[in-house]
Design a protein around this motif. Sequence first.
Motif, PDB file in Angstrom:
ATOM      1  N   VAL A   8     -30.982  22.313 -34.083  1.00  0.00           N
ATOM      2  CA  VAL A   8     -31.772  21.906 -32.919  1.00  0.00           C
ATOM      3  C   VAL A   8     -31.829  23.075 -31.940  1.00  0.00           C
ATOM      4  CG1 VAL A   8     -32.016  20.262 -31.040  1.00  0.00           C
ATOM      5  CG2 VAL A   8     -31.103  19.504 -33.258  1.00  0.00           C
ATOM      6  N   THR A   9     -33.011  23.650 -31.805  1.00  0.00           N
ATOM      7  CA  THR A   9     -33.237  24.799 -30.932  1.00  0.00           C
ATOM      8  C   THR A   9     -32.961  24.433 -29.478  1.00  0.00           C
ATOM      9  OG1 THR A   9     -34.972  25.532 -32.436  1.00  0.00           O
ATOM     10  CG2 THR A   9     -34.929  26.549 -30.262  1.00  0.00           C
ATOM     11  N   GLY A  10     -32.151  25.246 -28.817  1.00  0.00           N
ATOM     12  CA  GLY A  10     -31.864  25.016 -27.402  1.00  0.00           C
ATOM     13  C   GLY A  10     -30.756  24.014 -27.145  1.00  0.00           C
ATOM     14  N   GLY A  11     -30.328  23.302 -28.176  1.00  0.00           N
ATOM     15  CA  GLY A  11     -29.194  22.399 -28.079  1.00  0.00           C
ATOM     16  C   GLY A  11     -29.318  21.325 -27.015  1.00  0.00           C
ATOM     17  N   MET A  12     -28.150  20.904 -26.513  1.00  0.00           N
ATOM     18  CA  MET A  12     -28.107  19.833 -25.515  1.00  0.00           C
ATOM     19  C   MET A  12     -28.747  20.258 -24.198  1.00  0.00           C
ATOM     20  SD  MET A  12     -26.942  17.055 -26.811  1.00  0.00           S
ATOM     21  CE  MET A  12     -26.705  16.128 -25.301  1.00  0.00           C
ATOM     22  N   GLY A  13     -28.762  21.558 -23.921  1.00  0.00           N
ATOM     23  CA  GLY A  13     -29.461  22.029 -22.730  1.00  0.00           C
ATOM     24  C   GLY A  13     -30.940  21.683 -22.796  1.00  0.00           C
ATOM     25  N   ALA A  14     -31.548  21.915 -23.959  1.00  0.00           N
ATOM     26  CA  ALA A  14     -32.964  21.577 -24.150  1.00  0.00           C
ATOM     27  C   ALA A  14     -33.157  20.064 -24.147  1.00  0.00           C
ATOM     28  CB  ALA A  14     -33.474  22.188 -25.460  1.00  0.00           C
ATOM     29  N   TRP A  15     -32.186  19.337 -24.703  1.00  0.00           N
ATOM     30  CA  TRP A  15     -32.248  17.873 -24.724  1.00  0.00           C
ATOM     31  C   TRP A  15     -32.286  17.335 -23.289  1.00  0.00           C
ATOM     32  CZ3 TRP A  15     -32.528  14.696 -29.026  1.00  0.00           C
ATOM     33  CH2 TRP A  15     -32.327  13.330 -28.821  1.00  0.00           C
ATOM     34  N   LEU A  16     -31.397  17.852 -22.442  1.00  0.00           N
ATOM     35  CA  LEU A  16     -31.331  17.433 -21.051  1.00  0.00           C
ATOM     36  C   LEU A  16     -32.614  17.789 -20.304  1.00  0.00           C
ATOM     37  CD1 LEU A  16     -29.524  16.252 -18.757  1.00  0.00           C
ATOM     38  CD2 LEU A  16     -28.749  18.598 -18.354  1.00  0.00           C
ATOM     39  N   GLU A  17     -33.096  19.013 -20.503  1.00  0.00           N
ATOM     40  CA  GLU A  17     -34.327  19.467 -19.834  1.00  0.00           C
ATOM     41  C   GLU A  17     -35.528  18.631 -20.250  1.00  0.00           C
ATOM     42  OE1 GLU A  17     -34.955  23.638 -20.415  1.00  0.00           O
ATOM     43  OE2 GLU A  17     -33.031  24.170 -19.511  1.00  0.00           O
ATOM     44  N   ALA A  18     -35.523  18.130 -21.494  1.00  0.00           N
ATOM     45  CA  ALA A  18     -36.643  17.317 -21.976  1.00  0.00           C
ATOM     46  C   ALA A  18     -36.560  15.872 -21.476  1.00  0.00           C
ATOM     47  CB  ALA A  18     -36.680  17.347 -23.502  1.00  0.00           C
ATOM     48  N   GLY A  19     -35.478  15.558 -20.764  1.00  0.00           N
ATOM     49  CA  GLY A  19     -35.339  14.205 -20.232  1.00  0.00           C
ATOM     50  C   GLY A  19     -34.978  13.173 -21.276  1.00  0.00           C
ATOM     51  N   LYS A  20     -34.403  13.604 -22.372  1.00  0.00           N
ATOM     52  CA  LYS A  20     -34.013  12.677 -23.438  1.00  0.00           C
ATOM     53  C   LYS A  20     -32.771  11.898 -22.994  1.00  0.00           C
ATOM     54  CE  LYS A  20     -36.830  14.314 -26.723  1.00  0.00           C
ATOM     55  NZ  LYS A  20     -37.788  13.522 -27.446  1.00  0.00           N
ATOM     56  N   VAL A  46     -35.534  23.224 -35.349  1.00  0.00           N
ATOM     57  CA  VAL A  46     -36.469  22.234 -34.834  1.00  0.00           C
ATOM     58  C   VAL A  46     -36.256  22.068 -33.334  1.00  0.00           C
ATOM     59  CG1 VAL A  46     -36.623  20.977 -37.021  1.00  0.00           C
ATOM     60  CG2 VAL A  46     -34.954  20.260 -35.313  1.00  0.00           C
ATOM     61  N   SER A  47     -37.311  21.704 -32.646  1.00  0.00           N
ATOM     62  CA  SER A  47     -37.203  21.453 -31.208  1.00  0.00           C
ATOM     63  C   SER A  47     -36.687  20.034 -30.986  1.00  0.00           C
ATOM     64  CB  SER A  47     -38.572  21.612 -30.542  1.00  0.00           C
ATOM     65  OG  SER A  47     -39.414  20.536 -30.920  1.00  0.00           O
ATOM     66  N   VAL A  48     -36.203  19.765 -29.779  1.00  0.00           N
ATOM     67  CA  VAL A  48     -35.722  18.412 -29.480  1.00  0.00           C
ATOM     68  C   VAL A  48     -36.852  17.395 -29.610  1.00  0.00           C
ATOM     69  CG1 VAL A  48     -33.798  19.160 -28.034  1.00  0.00           C
ATOM     70  CG2 VAL A  48     -36.007  18.710 -26.982  1.00  0.00           C
ATOM     71  N   ASP A  49     -38.074  17.804 -29.348  1.00  0.00           N
ATOM     72  CA  ASP A  49     -39.209  16.886 -29.450  1.00  0.00           C
ATOM     73  C   ASP A  49     -39.558  16.546 -30.892  1.00  0.00           C
ATOM     74  OD1 ASP A  49     -39.544  16.688 -26.667  1.00  0.00           O
ATOM     75  OD2 ASP A  49     -40.742  18.522 -26.634  1.00  0.00           O
ATOM     76  N   ALA A  50     -39.093  17.357 -31.847  1.00  0.00           N
ATOM     77  CA  ALA A  50     -39.405  17.123 -33.257  1.00  0.00           C
ATOM     78  C   ALA A  50     -38.403  16.191 -33.929  1.00  0.00           C
ATOM     79  CB  ALA A  50     -39.465  18.451 -34.004  1.00  0.00           C
ATOM     80  N   ILE A  51     -37.364  15.801 -33.211  1.00  0.00           N
ATOM     81  CA  ILE A  51     -36.349  14.917 -33.792  1.00  0.00           C
ATOM     82  C   ILE A  51     -36.829  13.482 -33.682  1.00  0.00           C
ATOM     83  CG2 ILE A  51     -33.962  14.108 -33.626  1.00  0.00           C
ATOM     84  CD1 ILE A  51     -33.292  16.830 -32.386  1.00  0.00           C
ATOM     85  N   GLY A  89     -27.331  26.146 -29.137  1.00  0.00           N
ATOM     86  CA  GLY A  89     -27.910  26.439 -30.453  1.00  0.00           C
ATOM     87  C   GLY A  89     -27.114  27.382 -31.332  1.00  0.00           C
ATOM     88  N   GLY A  90     -26.120  28.080 -30.776  1.00  0.00           N
ATOM     89  CA  GLY A  90     -25.349  29.044 -31.560  1.00  0.00           C
ATOM     90  C   GLY A  90     -24.395  28.399 -32.548  1.00  0.00           C
TER      91      GLY A  90
END
Length: 105
Positions: A80-92, A4-9, A60-61
């Motif tokens: 969670v696809t992309g992990g905390m890197g994706a979380w940070l990039e999404a501004g969460k 799942v993407s960070v936006d789907a959580i 994500g690994g």
Amino acid sequence: MENVSVDAISSGAKILDVREDYEWEAGHIDGALHIPLDSLPDRLDDLDPDTDLAVICRSGGRSARATAWLESHGYSAVNVTGGMGAWLEAGKPMVSDNGQDPTVV
């Protein structure tokens, strides 16, 4: 295994962070449960098998390995696809335990 993407959580999701202590201290999701990947077998009782888990790491690994392992033991988990890197990039939102601005290391 479902990804799942960070936006789907959802905001009320139970998040399991499987990164190492130093990564957690630098920045994590407020309210997440922290169990490093290597400690997961010993701390399985800390998890409720009836709760859906969103498993996250840096990229994500590790969370993919944790998700597969949890599913093989009867738990409901998504990676969670992309992990905390994706979380940070999404501004969460994130918090840190080291007194500095939260970041992903």
